[in-house]
Motif scaffolding. Structure first.
Motif, PDB file in Angstrom:
ATOM      1  N   ALA A  70      62.453  14.712   8.421  1.00 58.50           N
ATOM      2  CA  ALA A  70      63.517  15.694   8.638  1.00 58.50           C
ATOM      3  C   ALA A  70      63.790  15.903  10.116  1.00 58.50           C
ATOM      4  O   ALA A  70      64.935  16.158  10.525  1.00 58.50           O
ATOM      5  N   GLU A  93      66.281  12.716   8.526  1.00 62.76           N
ATOM      6  CA  GLU A  93      66.177  12.078   7.208  1.00 62.76           C
ATOM      7  C   GLU A  93      65.452  13.028   6.248  1.00 62.76           C
ATOM      8  O   GLU A  93      64.402  13.567   6.582  1.00 62.76           O
ATOM      9  N   VAL A  94      66.029  13.242   5.069  1.00 63.65           N
ATOM     10  CA  VAL A  94      65.410  14.091   4.056  1.00 63.65           C
ATOM     11  C   VAL A  94      64.815  13.213   2.965  1.00 63.65           C
ATOM     12  O   VAL A  94      65.507  12.382   2.374  1.00 63.65           O
ATOM     13  N   ARG A  95      63.525  13.396   2.698  1.00 60.80           N
ATOM     14  CA  ARG A  95      62.862  12.640   1.643  1.00 60.80           C
ATOM     15  C   ARG A  95      61.707  13.480   1.100  1.00 60.80           C
ATOM     16  O   ARG A  95      61.503  14.607   1.513  1.00 60.80           O
ATOM     17  N   TYR A 122      73.402  15.719  -4.996  1.00 62.57           N
ATOM     18  CA  TYR A 122      72.186  15.736  -4.183  1.00 62.57           C
ATOM     19  C   TYR A 122      71.608  14.333  -4.034  1.00 62.57           C
ATOM     20  O   TYR A 122      71.203  13.920  -2.942  1.00 62.57           O
ATOM     21  N   ARG A 125      73.578  12.292  -1.584  1.00 63.54           N
ATOM     22  CA  ARG A 125      73.342  12.644  -0.178  1.00 63.54           C
ATOM     23  C   ARG A 125      71.924  12.303   0.274  1.00 63.54           C
ATOM     24  O   ARG A 125      71.722  11.902   1.422  1.00 63.54           O
ATOM     25  N   TYR A 126      70.965  12.498  -0.632  1.00 66.00           N
ATOM     26  CA  TYR A 126      69.555  12.348  -0.256  1.00 66.00           C
ATOM     27  C   TYR A 126      68.839  11.437  -1.266  1.00 66.00           C
ATOM     28  O   TYR A 126      68.018  11.904  -2.062  1.00 66.00           O
ATOM     29  N   GLN A 145      66.466   9.431  -1.101  1.00 62.50           N
ATOM     30  CA  GLN A 145      65.031   9.202  -0.976  1.00 62.50           C
ATOM     31  C   GLN A 145      64.196  10.383  -1.476  1.00 62.50           C
ATOM     32  O   GLN A 145      62.970  10.369  -1.356  1.00 62.50           O
ATOM     33  N   VAL A 146      64.848  11.402  -2.026  1.00 60.78           N
ATOM     34  CA  VAL A 146      64.125  12.533  -2.603  1.00 60.78           C
ATOM     35  C   VAL A 146      63.955  12.306  -4.099  1.00 60.78           C
ATOM     36  O   VAL A 146      64.921  12.002  -4.803  1.00 60.78           O
ATOM     37  N   ALA A 199      63.473  19.039   1.584  1.00 56.54           N
ATOM     38  CA  ALA A 199      64.190  18.690   0.357  1.00 56.54           C
ATOM     39  C   ALA A 199      64.747  19.932  -0.322  1.00 56.54           C
ATOM     40  O   ALA A 199      65.880  19.929  -0.830  1.00 56.54           O
ATOM     41  N   ALA A 203      67.676  21.353   1.700  1.00 50.45           N
ATOM     42  CA  ALA A 203      68.867  20.516   1.505  1.00 50.45           C
ATOM     43  C   ALA A 203      69.520  20.796   0.160  1.00 50.45           C
ATOM     44  O   ALA A 203      70.752  20.815   0.040  1.00 50.45           O
TER      45      ALA A 203
END
Length: 295
Positions: free
Chosen positions: A84, A88-90, A113, A116-117, A119-120, A278, A281
């Motif tokens: 973050a 980067e959000v994961r 979601y 956009r993200y 990798q979560v 995460a 976000a």
């Protein structure tokens, strides 16, 4: 002691099998067994009892497992915080919800979601409002969607009110009341009901309304799933009271306005303490401003 060894212990504990644990961890079984043996030697205690038929935790293993999970979660969160920091959000996100959420399009929000993200990894838990509040307090769920009577508020968590909605009567299409434009609680009280379990927030909305009117009713069926509740109503096994916005999504039943119906309030809640990137976000996707999410 290494994080990988802890991952292997958790995998064996959750699968009750060295073979399945190795498959989950994408390693050969001999390598997994060797690492667990090394860890047991370092700890000076056996973590698993092994027989030809089963694998189970020893008392030492049962004591070690919660701490191992906490270490793995802390390591994962540390990696997510670093990511973050560079934009980067994961990581992981746990979302809880009651079955009858109507104020938010949950599948649509999750789709946005993920776009956009990507990798979560998101997990969903369905439960009762009171249980979800406790899970958010304990940190096992990060964001949850609730429905509470107008006389209640979520306690010990941060929250935002999403919507208010009146309950309507739900009956089978061939029920004698189906052609009525509206009814009151006294008329409904003579019917057999299908409802949520006693002492849950969803049930309290109706119980409080009937009690305040000096009325009693017969709840013959208690179910935990609102969709199944509607299916029982559709078969003529009883009537129910459900939020109007949620009933609009159902088929096979008829709705009737209740002139003195109770209302419910839908909330989104989250931990008042620190949140993972995460979770922050996800709140942003749902339109909760960063300033409010940080309150």
């Amino acid at each position: 002691m290494e994080l990988q060894q802890m991952r292997y212990v958790v995998a064996v504990a959750e699968t009750n099998s060295f073979t399945r644990a190795a498959e989950r961890c994408l390693v050969v079984q001999s390598a997994l067994s060797h690492q667990i043996a090394r860890l047991e030697h370092e700890l000076g205690a056996k973590l698993f009892e092994r027989t030809t038929r089963r694998v189970r935790l020893t008392p030492a293993g049962a004591a070690f497992l919660p701490a191992a999970r906490q270490c793995l979660e802390a390591a994962e969160r540390a990696a997510a915080e670093v990511a973050a920091a560079v934009g980067e959000v994961r990581g992981r996100l746990s979302v809880g919800l009651i079955p009858s959420v109507a104020a938010v399009d949950i599948p649509g929000a999750l789709r946005e979601y993920r776009q956009r993200y990507p990798q979560v990894r998101v997990s969903l838990r369905v439960g009762a409002s009171d249980d979800l509040v406790e899970q958010v307090k304990q940190g096992t769920v990060e964001v949850a969607f609730l429905g509470l009577p107008t006389t209640a508020r979520p306690e010990g968590v941060s929250y935002r009110e999403l919507a208010r909605d009146r309950l309507v009567a739900v009956v089978a299409p061939d029920h004698p009341l189906a052609d009525e434009p509206e009814i009151d609680l006294r008329r409904l009280s003579s019917e057999v009901f299908v409802d949520l379990p006693a002492k849950t927030a969803g049930r309290a909305q109706s119980d409080l309304a009937f009690s305040a009117a000096g009325l009693t009713r017969d709840v013959a069926y208690e179910v935990t799933n609102a969709d199944f509740l509607a299916r029982l109503v559709g078969q003529g096994l009883g009537v129910a009271m459900l939020p109007a916005a949620y009933v609009a999504q159902l088929g096979g039943v008829t709705t009737i306005e209740v002139v003195d119906a109770p209302a419910r309030v839908e909330y989104i809640i989250w931990s008042p303490g620190s949140r993972t990137p995460a979770a922050t976000a996800f709140l942003r996707v749902l339109g909760v401003p960063d300033t409010e999410a940080a309150s």
